[in-house]
Design a protein around this motif. Structure first.
Motif, PDB file in Angstrom:
ATOM      1  N   VAL A   1       0.737  -1.587  -0.464  1.00 31.44           N
ATOM      2  CA  VAL A   1      -0.295   0.660  -0.137  1.00 31.44           C
ATOM      3  C   VAL A   1       0.972   0.740   0.034  1.00 31.44           C
ATOM      4  O   VAL A   1       1.863   1.492   0.982  1.00 31.44           O
ATOM      5  CB  VAL A   1      -1.081   0.172   1.199  1.00 31.44           C
ATOM      6  N   MET A   2       0.397   2.283  -1.039  1.00 28.41           N
ATOM      7  CA  MET A   2       2.148   3.459  -1.001  1.00 28.41           C
ATOM      8  C   MET A   2       1.291   4.259  -1.748  1.00 28.41           C
ATOM      9  O   MET A   2      -0.693   4.266  -2.278  1.00 28.41           O
ATOM     10  CB  MET A   2       2.801   3.409  -2.242  1.00 28.41           C
ATOM     11  N   PRO A   3       1.004   5.987  -0.477  1.00 25.33           N
ATOM     12  CA  PRO A   3       0.209   6.315  -0.961  1.00 25.33           C
ATOM     13  C   PRO A   3       0.448   7.590  -2.205  1.00 25.33           C
ATOM     14  O   PRO A   3       2.173   6.935  -2.695  1.00 25.33           O
ATOM     15  CB  PRO A   3       1.480   8.466   0.066  1.00 25.33           C
ATOM     16  N   SER A   4      -0.341   8.201  -2.828  1.00 28.20           N
ATOM     17  CA  SER A   4      -0.418   7.997  -4.207  1.00 28.20           C
ATOM     18  C   SER A   4       0.244   9.470  -4.273  1.00 28.20           C
ATOM     19  O   SER A   4       0.731   9.214  -5.674  1.00 28.20           O
ATOM     20  CB  SER A   4      -1.557   8.246  -4.510  1.00 28.20           C
ATOM     21  N   ASN A   5       1.292   9.968  -3.861  1.00 30.69           N
ATOM     22  CA  ASN A   5       2.536  10.969  -4.322  1.00 30.69           C
ATOM     23  C   ASN A   5       4.219  10.250  -3.690  1.00 30.69           C
ATOM     24  O   ASN A   5       5.086  10.808  -3.273  1.00 30.69           O
ATOM     25  CB  ASN A   5       1.793  12.361  -3.784  1.00 30.69           C
ATOM     26  N   ALA A   6       3.761   8.914  -3.276  1.00 33.34           N
ATOM     27  CA  ALA A   6       5.277   8.396  -3.113  1.00 33.34           C
ATOM     28  C   ALA A   6       5.979   8.940  -4.617  1.00 33.34           C
ATOM     29  O   ALA A   6       5.577   8.732  -5.400  1.00 33.34           O
ATOM     30  CB  ALA A   6       5.194   6.995  -2.997  1.00 33.34           C
ATOM     31  N   PRO A   7       8.121   8.979  -4.533  1.00 31.69           N
ATOM     32  CA  PRO A   7       8.438   9.342  -5.025  1.00 31.69           C
ATOM     33  C   PRO A   7       8.003   7.790  -6.552  1.00 31.69           C
ATOM     34  O   PRO A   7       8.320   6.737  -6.008  1.00 31.69           O
ATOM     35  CB  PRO A   7       9.979   9.204  -4.733  1.00 31.69           C
TER      36      PRO A   7
ATOM     37  N   GLU B   1      -4.187   7.479   7.974  1.00 31.05           N
ATOM     38  CA  GLU B   1      -5.383   6.719   8.190  1.00 31.05           C
ATOM     39  C   GLU B   1      -6.113   6.040   6.922  1.00 31.05           C
ATOM     40  O   GLU B   1      -6.608   4.464   6.872  1.00 31.05           O
ATOM     41  CB  GLU B   1      -6.605   7.851   8.175  1.00 31.05           C
ATOM     42  N   ALA B   2      -6.022   6.604   5.477  1.00 29.54           N
ATOM     43  CA  ALA B   2      -5.887   5.317   4.034  1.00 29.54           C
ATOM     44  C   ALA B   2      -4.835   4.975   4.135  1.00 29.54           C
ATOM     45  O   ALA B   2      -5.325   3.863   3.598  1.00 29.54           O
ATOM     46  CB  ALA B   2      -5.982   6.741   3.508  1.00 29.54           C
TER      47      ALA B   2
END
Lengths: 311, 311
Positions: free
Chosen positions: B96-102, B124-125
């Motif tokens: 699970v990765m944040p959409s703004n990850a490099p 949280e997400a």
């Protein structure tokens, strides 16, 4: 006449230099479709293989000669290397540098204890300035690439690679002044291995490529390459060795050099300079030559100006 | 309760990871006025120490658990590490990765065989998305820093450093989620050495510094730091260990981080990421603390985006 000389050089210099690691990368092997063995001279003292030849040349001087110091002209890595080698052996080093040499390389020379003498950025000015110092200081001139003890010393990088991996089929080596590749050829000979030596050179300074064809030392009319260590031409001491032993020279574009450099940084986390990246660029350009082969790659150095990266 | 656990972790993971080199630099020692021993986890598999904890956590699962795979949420290095560790051990990894990850870190996950599930860039997400995958795939959740087997695994980097150099007086370690520094504390304990552990953290995300003072886990209101691996907060499993063993935490500015990173690249030719450079920045900021000491520095990783360098 050169037999056993690289092995002999290794014996006398090895306590003064690093035995640099040989890096492997699963991902780069996959891209190249071959097995790559990177000899990382960027992790050498002063950031380049040049200290090998510099140390060997100094150690082959008489005590009297050593005391008066050494002098060279160099656009970069050899300047730092001779400064450090001289410093570690307790003698003075006089370095003739073109006034437009990269700042990081000038700073390196000073940091390692060398004395800089600036000159115009032409081969003629360099040679005249160096000759003047030989005259006044009675110091010994040591050529960065066309000195036989330097050539033997530079060959020790390849020798170490071959000692660690005797099964290597091809050595790929950048070609600038010709000292590194000539020494690498002699290392292959000393190890008595069935291993081809291939050079890598930018299209922009393809003097060695043309020299192999014409069988005489060719020069470059322009030197518009990012690989600033490869702008120099071959010399009368290393050219016969190169002519005898080098299989071929692969030329690469400036874009291929930058791409290869970035790829290597990204996958291995080790910094190499453009003059080193020509080797990986050559392997990636001519993949069929290297397919399924064991390829030893001599990465000559890592002295880049971090303020002026090409990406 | 943790005694001997880092040594045990080392035994089971060592055949799956690299024993990374410990670099020295004459010039950096001179600048710092101390003896620095850099444990280079940027040269570790997947470019960071995280594969140590990931591998240890997977190897501590039952065969049945392993088959169903593992899931984690991570802003970067742990994502790549768990992907590669799972891949090498033949099980699936859901990341699970944040959409703004490099971009470079997302590409790494895919290259190493992980399955990316994107989510909003909030804690949280991330947690909700991970919980969903645990539910649907029956995969085991492995926290990047607040899992006890991960902590033991991360401690093996420090353990190797201490095995090689038992005389080290101080260990300096970056503090992000707290897994690496907690593991390092346990490694010092396992080796039974008289060695202090000091954390390094950006001023911009100084939650661990404040947590040591308040003796409860603090959070960051903003995370405006270049050290993207250090934005996370401590957890209930690693915080008690940190509270017990960490001597102090030194905070550094963003400028100090960039300067230290550049200095290290320049002198060693090894690429480290900003989250690693906080350690050298801390040593150079508080020179008197380290003067004439032997200092072991844990350099956590080298995954930088070469298109977005800060210099």
């Amino acid at each position: 006449m050169h037999s056993g000389k690289v092995i002999a050089a290794k014996k006398i210099i090895s306590s003064h230099i690093h035995r640099t690691p040989i890096l492997r990368s699963r991902l780069l092997n996959k891209i190249a479709n071959s097995q790559l063995f990177f000899k990382c001279e960027s992790l050498q003292k002063a950031g380049a293989y040049k200290i090998r030849g510099a140390t060997n040349a100094i150690l082959n001087l008489t005590t009297e000669e050593r005391e008066k110091g050494v002098v060279t002209h160099s656009s970069g890595n050899f300047a730092q290397a001779l400064s450090l080698a001289a410093n570690l052996l307790g003698i003075p080093a006089y370095i003739v540098m073109p006034s437009n040499a990269p700042k990081v390389k000038k700073a390196g020379v000073i940091e390692y204890g060398g004395h800089i003498i600036e000159c115009e950025p032409t081969l003629e000015a360099r040679e005249a300035t160096a000759a003047e110092i030989v005259q006044t200081k009675k110091a010994t001139f040591i050529h960065p690439s066309n000195d036989i003890d330097v050539i033997y010393g530079q060959g020790t990088a390849c020798l170490e690679l071959l000692e660690d991996h005797t099964g290597v089929d091809i050595i790929v080596c950048p070609v600038g002044g010709g000292g590194l590749i000539a020494g690498s050829c002699l290392a292959v000979n000393d190890m008595n291995l069935n291993c081809t030596v291939i050079g890598a050179e930018p299209f922009e300074v393809d003097d060695a490529y043309r020299s192999l064809i014409s069988k005489q030392i060719e020069t470059n009319q322009t030197t518009n390459t990012i690989a600033d260590g490869l702008k120099t031409q071959l010399g009368d001491k290393n050219f016969p060795i190169i002519l005898d032993h080098v299989d071929s020279i692969i030329r690469v574009t400036e874009e291929e050099i930058v791409d290869a450099m970035k790829l290597f940084w990204q996958y291995t986390k080790v910094i190499i300079e453009p003059s080193s990246a020509v080797t990986l660029a050559a392997v990636l350009r001519e993949k069929l030559v290297f397919q399924d082969k064991k390829v030893g790659i001599i990465l000559s150095g890592g002295n880049v100006d971090l303020q002026n990266l090409p990406f």
